[in-house]
Design an enzyme around this catalytic site. Structure first.
Site, PDB file in Angstrom:
ATOM      1  N   ALA A 107       0.810  -1.216   0.000  1.00 49.46           N
ATOM      2  CA  ALA A 107       0.000   0.000   0.000  1.00 49.46           C
ATOM      3  C   ALA A 107       0.844   1.267   0.000  1.00 49.46           C
ATOM      4  O   ALA A 107       0.380   2.316  -0.437  1.00 49.46           O
ATOM      5  CB  ALA A 107      -0.928   0.013   1.219  1.00 49.46           C
ATOM      6  N   LYS A 108       2.068   1.178   0.516  1.00 48.66           N
ATOM      7  CA  LYS A 108       3.009   2.313   0.564  1.00 48.66           C
ATOM      8  C   LYS A 108       2.371   3.555   1.174  1.00 48.66           C
ATOM      9  O   LYS A 108       2.562   4.671   0.692  1.00 48.66           O
ATOM     10  CB  LYS A 108       3.567   2.605  -0.826  1.00 48.66           C
ATOM     11  N   ARG A 109       1.654   3.357   2.268  1.00 48.92           N
ATOM     12  CA  ARG A 109       0.995   4.473   2.934  1.00 48.92           C
ATOM     13  C   ARG A 109       2.014   5.344   3.668  1.00 48.92           C
ATOM     14  O   ARG A 109       3.068   4.875   4.087  1.00 48.92           O
ATOM     15  CB  ARG A 109      -0.034   3.961   3.938  1.00 48.92           C
TER      16      ARG A 109
END
Length: 274
Positions: free
Chosen positions: A94-96
């Protein structure tokens, strides 16, 4: 069972360092499914079933589902993986990266809605943007460190003049993740296979952290160089391949072709570790 325990168990059980990435593009689906976003689950579930005994992890990329309003299909896929391959951990890609209150909501999404075992995060906003995920004890979080895309140099290879030793940004992230940020042993790092020398540097700075290494396969990363640079007895590697496996064939035998591609990649990784 913690994420790291699951990862070590799947690595041993399946004799594998391979993570199968699930980045579904309906336009590339085989005949009979092609162009139908309503069949994302069917495509991904077939890949999972064909490769579950060859993988140490699965990594669904959330954007490939959200772009097609397929979040419910992702939820269904997560349940399917739990039922059919319960020993293989799932990393939600997700690379939040956001302020603490928003990060808390993203953590709920990753770990409660989807039931992921680990998640990918951007550390750009600092530790308080990571901390809400670590409240889920036993879950993992992989921080972007030295990524496989060419533009990663724009920031990751810049020197930090105000930090002792003037490290490169990616070096500083590795040190923080190995040290003060890793309070409960939940962190790992994302390091691209396209930069084996930098994998080796990250491993020197973070000797025990799991490394999630994308870029083998379609992006051209070398499997043997990746394993030699990153694998240590107490430092696991998770080497991701997505497109080279998912789209190994465009016909109705796509799942069998995906299995063949996954097995070839797994065997190449194993040959490198001896």
């Amino acid at each position: 069972m913690t994420f790291i325990d699951m990862l070590r168990g799947a690595t041993a059980r399946n004799d594998s360092l391979l993570c199968v990435g699930l980045d579904p593009e309906p336009s590339r689906f085989p005949a009979g499914l092609r162009g139908d976003a309503g069949r994302i689950y069917d495509f991904c579930a077939a890949i999972v079933d064909a490769t579950a005994d060859l993988a140490c992890a699965f990594k669904p990329q959330i954007a490939y589902f959200a772009a097609h309003r397929a979040e419910e299909q992702l939820e269904r896929l997560m349940r399917h993986m739990r039922a059919t391959a319960p020993h293989v951990p799932v990393i939600l890609d997700a690379k939040r990266g956001d302020i603490g209150s928003t990060a808390q909501q993203y953590a709920i999404e990753a770990f409660e809605r989807y039931g992921a075992d680990a998640v990918t995060l951007s550390p750009f906003m600092g530790f308080d943007s990571i901390e809400p995920y670590l409240a889920y004890h036993g879950k993992g979080a992989f921080l972007l460190c030295r990524t496989s895309n060419p533009g990663g140099d724009d920031l990751q290879s810049q020197r930090l003049a105000s930090v002792d030793g003037q490290p490169l940004l990616f070096e500083h992230i590795a040190r923080q993740a190995q040290g003060p940020w890793n309070r409960n042993g939940q962190l790992g790092l994302v390091v691209g296979a396209t930069y084996p020398a930098e994998i080796e540097r990250v491993r020197a700075l973070a000797p025990t952290l799991p490394l999630l290494i994308p870029g083998v396969g379609a992006q051209g990363g070398d499997a043997a160089a990746t394993v030699r640079a990153g694998l240590r007895p107490d430092g696991p590697v998770v080497v991701n391949s997505s497109r080279a496996i998912l789209y190994a064939s465009a016909d109705e035998g796509f799942a069998a072709a995906a299995r063949q591609a996954a097995q070839a990649t797994r065997d190449a990784l194993n040959a490198a570790r001896g």
